[in-house]
Design a protein around this motif. Structure first.
Motif, PDB file in Angstrom:
ATOM      1  N   ALA A   1       0.852  -1.195   0.000  1.00  0.00           N
ATOM      2  CA  ALA A   1       0.000   0.000   0.000  1.00  0.00           C
ATOM      3  C   ALA A   1       0.884   1.240   0.000  1.00  0.00           C
ATOM      4  CB  ALA A   1      -0.912   0.010   1.226  1.00  0.00           C
ATOM      5  N   LEU A   2       0.454   2.253  -0.728  1.00  0.00           N
ATOM      6  CA  LEU A   2       1.222   3.490  -0.804  1.00  0.00           C
ATOM      7  C   LEU A   2       1.270   4.188   0.550  1.00  0.00           C
ATOM      8  CD1 LEU A   2      -0.158   4.966  -4.137  1.00  0.00           C
ATOM      9  CD2 LEU A   2       1.974   3.703  -3.787  1.00  0.00           C
ATOM     10  N   ILE A   3       2.439   4.727   0.890  1.00  0.00           N
ATOM     11  CA  ILE A   3       2.572   5.598   2.064  1.00  0.00           C
ATOM     12  C   ILE A   3       2.463   7.014   1.519  1.00  0.00           C
ATOM     13  CG2 ILE A   3       4.046   6.346   3.967  1.00  0.00           C
ATOM     14  CD1 ILE A   3       5.426   3.568   3.773  1.00  0.00           C
ATOM     15  N   THR A   4       1.322   7.637   1.781  1.00  0.00           N
ATOM     16  CA  THR A   4       1.026   8.943   1.215  1.00  0.00           C
ATOM     17  C   THR A   4       1.033  10.020   2.287  1.00  0.00           C
ATOM     18  OG1 THR A   4      -1.347   8.604   1.470  1.00  0.00           O
ATOM     19  CG2 THR A   4      -0.383   7.941  -0.640  1.00  0.00           C
ATOM     20  N   GLY A   5       1.033  11.263   1.840  1.00  0.00           N
ATOM     21  CA  GLY A   5       0.933  12.386   2.760  1.00  0.00           C
ATOM     22  C   GLY A   5       2.066  13.365   2.571  1.00  0.00           C
ATOM     23  N   LYS A   6       1.869  14.514   3.145  1.00  0.00           N
ATOM     24  CA  LYS A   6       2.808  15.618   3.027  1.00  0.00           C
ATOM     25  C   LYS A   6       3.488  15.823   4.372  1.00  0.00           C
ATOM     26  CE  LYS A   6       1.717  18.868   0.149  1.00  0.00           C
ATOM     27  NZ  LYS A   6       2.788  18.898  -0.847  1.00  0.00           N
TER      28      LYS A   6
ATOM     29  N   ASN B   1       7.844  14.853  -0.201  1.00  0.00           N
ATOM     30  CA  ASN B   1       6.601  15.585  -0.416  1.00  0.00           C
ATOM     31  C   ASN B   1       6.353  16.390   0.864  1.00  0.00           C
ATOM     32  OD1 ASN B   1       4.010  16.470  -0.964  1.00  0.00           O
ATOM     33  ND2 ASN B   1       3.159  14.423  -1.289  1.00  0.00           N
ATOM     34  N   SER B   2       6.576  17.707   0.794  1.00  0.00           N
ATOM     35  CA  SER B   2       6.522  18.491   2.029  1.00  0.00           C
ATOM     36  C   SER B   2       5.959  19.889   1.810  1.00  0.00           C
ATOM     37  CB  SER B   2       7.921  18.578   2.659  1.00  0.00           C
ATOM     38  OG  SER B   2       8.860  19.134   1.780  1.00  0.00           O
ATOM     39  N   THR B   3       5.549  20.461   2.916  1.00  0.00           N
ATOM     40  CA  THR B   3       5.023  21.823   2.910  1.00  0.00           C
ATOM     41  C   THR B   3       6.186  22.791   2.672  1.00  0.00           C
ATOM     42  OG1 THR B   3       5.317  22.028   5.297  1.00  0.00           O
ATOM     43  CG2 THR B   3       3.162  21.242   4.533  1.00  0.00           C
ATOM     44  N   PRO B   4       5.883  24.013   2.218  1.00  0.00           N
ATOM     45  CA  PRO B   4       6.959  24.980   1.941  1.00  0.00           C
ATOM     46  C   PRO B   4       7.833  25.313   3.154  1.00  0.00           C
ATOM     47  CG  PRO B   4       4.931  25.706   0.917  1.00  0.00           C
ATOM     48  CD  PRO B   4       4.580  24.515   1.781  1.00  0.00           C
TER      49      PRO B   4
ATOM     50  N   ARG C   1      24.672  11.927  -1.382  1.00  0.00           N
ATOM     51  CA  ARG C   1      23.222  12.039  -1.299  1.00  0.00           C
ATOM     52  C   ARG C   1      22.737  13.458  -1.482  1.00  0.00           C
ATOM     53  NH1 ARG C   1      20.332  11.069   4.398  1.00  0.00           N
ATOM     54  NH2 ARG C   1      20.445  13.316   4.525  1.00  0.00           N
ATOM     55  N   SER C   2      21.531  13.578  -1.988  1.00  0.00           N
ATOM     56  CA  SER C   2      20.778  14.829  -1.980  1.00  0.00           C
ATOM     57  C   SER C   2      19.424  14.532  -1.363  1.00  0.00           C
ATOM     58  CB  SER C   2      20.572  15.369  -3.400  1.00  0.00           C
ATOM     59  OG  SER C   2      21.798  15.669  -4.005  1.00  0.00           O
ATOM     60  N   ALA C   3      18.893  15.493  -0.624  1.00  0.00           N
ATOM     61  CA  ALA C   3      17.567  15.374  -0.018  1.00  0.00           C
ATOM     62  C   ALA C   3      16.831  16.677  -0.300  1.00  0.00           C
ATOM     63  CB  ALA C   3      17.674  15.134   1.484  1.00  0.00           C
ATOM     64  N   VAL C   4      15.811  16.610  -1.141  1.00  0.00           N
ATOM     65  CA  VAL C   4      15.141  17.825  -1.584  1.00  0.00           C
ATOM     66  C   VAL C   4      13.635  17.750  -1.354  1.00  0.00           C
ATOM     67  CG1 VAL C   4      16.907  18.356  -3.304  1.00  0.00           C
ATOM     68  CG2 VAL C   4      14.932  17.001  -3.959  1.00  0.00           C
ATOM     69  N   SER C   5      13.039  18.910  -1.253  1.00  0.00           N
ATOM     70  CA  SER C   5      11.603  19.023  -1.064  1.00  0.00           C
ATOM     71  C   SER C   5      10.907  19.020  -2.413  1.00  0.00           C
ATOM     72  CB  SER C   5      11.288  20.318  -0.327  1.00  0.00           C
ATOM     73  OG  SER C   5       9.906  20.422  -0.091  1.00  0.00           O
TER      74      SER C   5
ATOM     75  N   SER D   1       4.780  18.139  -4.559  1.00  0.00           N
ATOM     76  CA  SER D   1       3.898  17.001  -4.795  1.00  0.00           C
ATOM     77  C   SER D   1       4.747  15.880  -5.369  1.00  0.00           C
ATOM     78  CB  SER D   1       2.798  17.392  -5.786  1.00  0.00           C
ATOM     79  OG  SER D   1       1.951  16.296  -6.043  1.00  0.00           O
ATOM     80  N   LEU D   2       4.330  14.640  -5.127  1.00  0.00           N
ATOM     81  CA  LEU D   2       4.996  13.481  -5.708  1.00  0.00           C
ATOM     82  C   LEU D   2       3.935  12.573  -6.327  1.00  0.00           C
ATOM     83  CD1 LEU D   2       7.721  12.624  -3.019  1.00  0.00           C
ATOM     84  CD2 LEU D   2       8.087  13.563  -5.305  1.00  0.00           C
ATOM     85  N   PRO D   3       4.323  11.690  -7.239  1.00  0.00           N
ATOM     86  CA  PRO D   3       3.353  10.818  -7.906  1.00  0.00           C
ATOM     87  C   PRO D   3       2.456  10.073  -6.913  1.00  0.00           C
ATOM     88  CG  PRO D   3       5.512  10.577  -8.907  1.00  0.00           C
ATOM     89  CD  PRO D   3       5.695  11.436  -7.688  1.00  0.00           C
ATOM     90  N   LEU D   4       1.179  10.037  -7.224  1.00  0.00           N
ATOM     91  CA  LEU D   4       0.174   9.321  -6.435  1.00  0.00           C
ATOM     92  C   LEU D   4       0.065   9.831  -5.003  1.00  0.00           C
ATOM     93  CD1 LEU D   4       1.032   5.727  -7.736  1.00  0.00           C
ATOM     94  CD2 LEU D   4      -0.724   7.295  -8.619  1.00  0.00           C
ATOM     95  N   GLY D   5       0.646  10.991  -4.736  1.00  0.00           N
ATOM     96  CA  GLY D   5       0.576  11.565  -3.398  1.00  0.00           C
ATOM     97  C   GLY D   5       1.496  10.914  -2.385  1.00  0.00           C
ATOM     98  N   VAL D   6       2.484  10.126  -2.852  1.00  0.00           N
ATOM     99  CA  VAL D   6       3.376   9.446  -1.904  1.00  0.00           C
ATOM    100  C   VAL D   6       4.191  10.455  -1.115  1.00  0.00           C
ATOM    101  CG1 VAL D   6       3.499   7.294  -3.218  1.00  0.00           C
ATOM    102  CG2 VAL D   6       5.234   9.072  -3.595  1.00  0.00           C
ATOM    103  N   ALA D   7       4.653  10.019   0.044  1.00  0.00           N
ATOM    104  CA  ALA D   7       5.419  10.877   0.942  1.00  0.00           C
ATOM    105  C   ALA D   7       6.861  11.051   0.488  1.00  0.00           C
ATOM    106  CB  ALA D   7       5.377  10.304   2.360  1.00  0.00           C
ATOM    107  N   VAL D   8       7.449   9.980  -0.073  1.00  0.00           N
ATOM    108  CA  VAL D   8       8.873   9.988  -0.414  1.00  0.00           C
ATOM    109  C   VAL D   8       9.089   9.205  -1.707  1.00  0.00           C
ATOM    110  CG1 VAL D   8      11.207   9.335   0.369  1.00  0.00           C
ATOM    111  CG2 VAL D   8       9.500  10.058   2.043  1.00  0.00           C
ATOM    112  N   GLU D   9      10.049   9.673  -2.505  1.00  0.00           N
ATOM    113  CA  GLU D   9      10.544   8.931  -3.661  1.00  0.00           C
ATOM    114  C   GLU D   9      12.058   9.060  -3.663  1.00  0.00           C
ATOM    115  OE1 GLU D   9      10.286   8.691  -8.557  1.00  0.00           O
ATOM    116  OE2 GLU D   9       8.937  10.034  -7.478  1.00  0.00           O
TER     117      GLU D   9
END
Length: 154
Positions: free
Chosen positions: A48-53, A100-103, A131-135, A138-146
């Motif tokens: 199941a997708l882990i979704t959310g911002k 996938n995060s708020t501003p 590594r890079s970690a960027v905000s 939105s991400l595909p299907l509303g997932v939290a992380v890609e």
């Protein structure tokens, strides 16, 4: 020295099956001893997708767990690319993590640490990477992380 497969087994970690691409791309490309793995989205153990911002729906520890799930999927793709032999991977070279995060959310590195910490725990020195970690707004299907990755393989 035990191989990656044995180490994962010792840690009680079972990799999921590699998922098929959802659009017009391939899951990985091998070039010059490097394996480029397409972005893997956050899914739980049941698929199941882990979704959310982050910063609204999810806190940083939940985001880090989602990132860890992406890392498991990355390793599953590496195993598939290596014909089922994860021990052909010699090191994790680089991860690029999208959160996938708020501003106003600023803990992207702590979220992607979920993947980085897992890879070092699971693979030892071979798991250490650039590594890079960027905000992302939105991400595909509303997932939290890609997370996408580059791996060195033998």
């Amino acid at each position: 020295m035990a191989g990656h497969t044995a180490r994962l087994k010792d840690l009680g970690i079972e990799l999921p099956e590699a998922s098929a691409p959802a659009a017009n791309y391939v899951p990985y490309v091998e070039a010059g001893g490097l394996l480029y793995v397409s972005g893997q989205i956050s899914m739980d153990a049941e698929g199941a997708l882990i979704t959310g911002k982050l910063g609204a729906d999810l806190d940083t520890p939940a985001g880090a767990e989602a990132a860890k799930r992406c890392a498991l999927m990355l390793l599953a793709q590496v195993r598939a690319a290596c014909g089922g032999d994860l021990d052909r991977m010699t090191r994790v070279v680089k991860l690029t993590g999208f959160v996938n995060s708020t501003p106003d959310f600023t803990e992207q590195p702590k979220v992607i640490n979920g993947a980085s910490d897992f890879l070092v725990e699971a693979l030892g020195e071979a798991g250490r990477h650039a590594r890079s970690a960027v905000s992302a707004g939105s991400l595909p299907l509303g997932v939290a992380v890609e997370i996408e990755g580059i791996f060195e393989i033998a």
